[in-house]
Design an enzyme around this catalytic site. Structure first.
Site, short mmCIF file in Angstrom:
data_model
loop_
_atom_site.label_atom_id
_atom_site.label_comp_id
_atom_site.label_asym_id
_atom_site.label_seq_id
_atom_site.Cartn_x
_atom_site.Cartn_y
_atom_site.Cartn_z
CD GLU A 121 -2.85 -0.91 -0.21
OE1 GLU A 121 -3.19 0.31 -0.68
OE2 GLU A 121 -3.72 -1.81 -0.53
CE1 TYR A 153 -6.82 2.73 -0.34
CE2 TYR A 153 -4.44 3.07 -0.10
CZ TYR A 153 -5.44 2.39 -0.71
OH TYR A 153 -5.36 1.18 -1.36
CG ASP A 181 -7.91 4.12 -3.94
OD1 ASP A 181 -9.23 4.23 -4.48
OD2 ASP A 181 -7.16 3.06 -4.68
#
Length: 368
Positions: free
Chosen positions: A50, A133, A151
């Site tokens: 991520e 996020y 996102d």
């Protein structure tokens, strides 16, 4: 008492969004792309992926991810990694503050949590370099905690499903979408749901002309119903990037090229670079600059220009090749050969064109 128009719209949005988890998750499980971080979704691998993919395309990020987790397979090894190792593993991805924050976060996880990512959204969110996020993605995918992960892909999908003409770059709009998703996210499979929204935005509900005929939730999409898919989402116009002119010097001495470290603060802080200066300097000025430092030039010539685009700045660079005489002093630079330049020293992608030129020159010195 009658509900306000705002409350009515919110209830209508929730009613529409409550219809999408079932078909969306089923579609995802049947169509999800194979990703190395999905094969073994440990908290560490999910978190690394991520952070790495925040500013990087998935296909470009895959080899970086595999190389990173092979060299640094867990929080402990990352916490103990040398900075030069980290920079080399990250070379070409840009936004180097991300990997610095990863090391800080790993050290906290080792010291405070015994080397294991805490299964707690608030604790994950408190780590350096982790925003809402990323915390939502890690918490939901790695731990099954029902929190949203919003996102750019998700913002686009939701804007179209709800036919929202609000500016998705505004924090209040992102917050609104997070609150709506928080009430519809399926408790039994929050990770699959969040990834399904992202995957839908990456494969089907793409920018511009969406592939609506492939969408598993197309019958719930207001934008498709109204024929306005290509008009959404709404984004405020970005400010034009500032253009900065720079001169990059490939300073060569006896088969090695000069490097120096950038300042510890500011753009590309603490990374290696070729000697450079603001503005477009002619070769004569570069020669004067070298002589002022006690260096003796054998020759110089102009190199092809290059450009690099950052988020808010464009560097327009000219290059100068400057070859020192064999008996010239070394000055205060770090001198490296081709193998070291290619394998040990991490230079930002902003200098990629000049790094490639330097390697070519060092490997074929007779052509200079």
């Amino acid at each position: 008492m009658k509900n306000s128009a705002k409350e009515v719209n919110r209830d209508q949005d929730l009613e529409r969004l409550r219809k999408i988890p079932g078909p969306l998750v089923q579609w995802y499980r049947e169509n999800a792309r194979k990703m190395p971080w999905r094969d073994a979704p440990s908290p560490y691998r999910v978190w690394v992926s991520e952070i790495m993919l925040q500013q990087t395309r998935i296909e470009a990020g895959k080899p970086y991810f595999l190389r990173f987790v092979e060299r640094l397979p867990d929080f402990s090894s990352l916490a103990e990694a040398e900075d030069e190792t980290l920079m080399k593993l990250w070379e070409g991805l840009g936004y180097y503050s991300r990997v610095r924050n990863m090391k800080k976060a790993a050290q906290i996880i080792v010291e405070k949590y015994g080397g294991n990512m805490p299964a707690d959204y608030a604790a994950i969110l408190s780590l350096p370099g982790v925003g809402e996020y990323t915390a939502g993605a890690v918490a939901s995918i790695a731990f099954g905690i029902p929190v949203p992960a919003v996102d750019g892909n998700v913002l686009r999908v939701l804007s179209r499903i709800l036919a929202s003409d609000a500016n998705i770059l505004q924090d209040k709009e992102k917050k609104r979408f997070r609150e709506l998703l928080g009430q519809v996210i399926p408790v039994g499979c929050p990770g699959d749901f969040n990834q399904a929204l992202m995957e839908l935005g990456g494969l089907v509900c793409i920018p511009g002309k969406a592939r609506c005929e492939e969408c598993p939730v197309r019958k719930f999409c207001l934008a498709r119903e109204r024929g306005i898919t290509e008009l959404l989402p709404v984004k405020a116009k970005a400010k034009p990037r500032r253009i900065e002119e720079r001169t990059v010097v490939l300073l060569i001495r006896q088969g090695r090229v000069a490097l120096q470290k950038r300042p510890e603060t500011g753009l590309l802080a603490g990374l290696w670079e070729f000697p450079s200066a603001e503005g477009k300097l002619p070769g004569e000025e570069v020669q004067q600059w070298a002589e002022a430092q006690g260096l003796s030039l054998k020759m110089w010539k102009t190199l092809p220009p290059a450009k690099h685009v950052f988020s808010h700045i464009e560097w327009h660079m000219v290059g100068i090749l400057a070859v020192l005489k064999p008996d010239s002093p070394e000055g205060s630079f770090t001198w490296v050969g081709p193998e070291e330049l290619a394998g040990e020293y991490a230079l930002p992608s902003a200098f990629r064109a000049f790094t490639e030129l330097a390697l070519k020159i060092l490997q074929s010195p007779n052509e200079v």
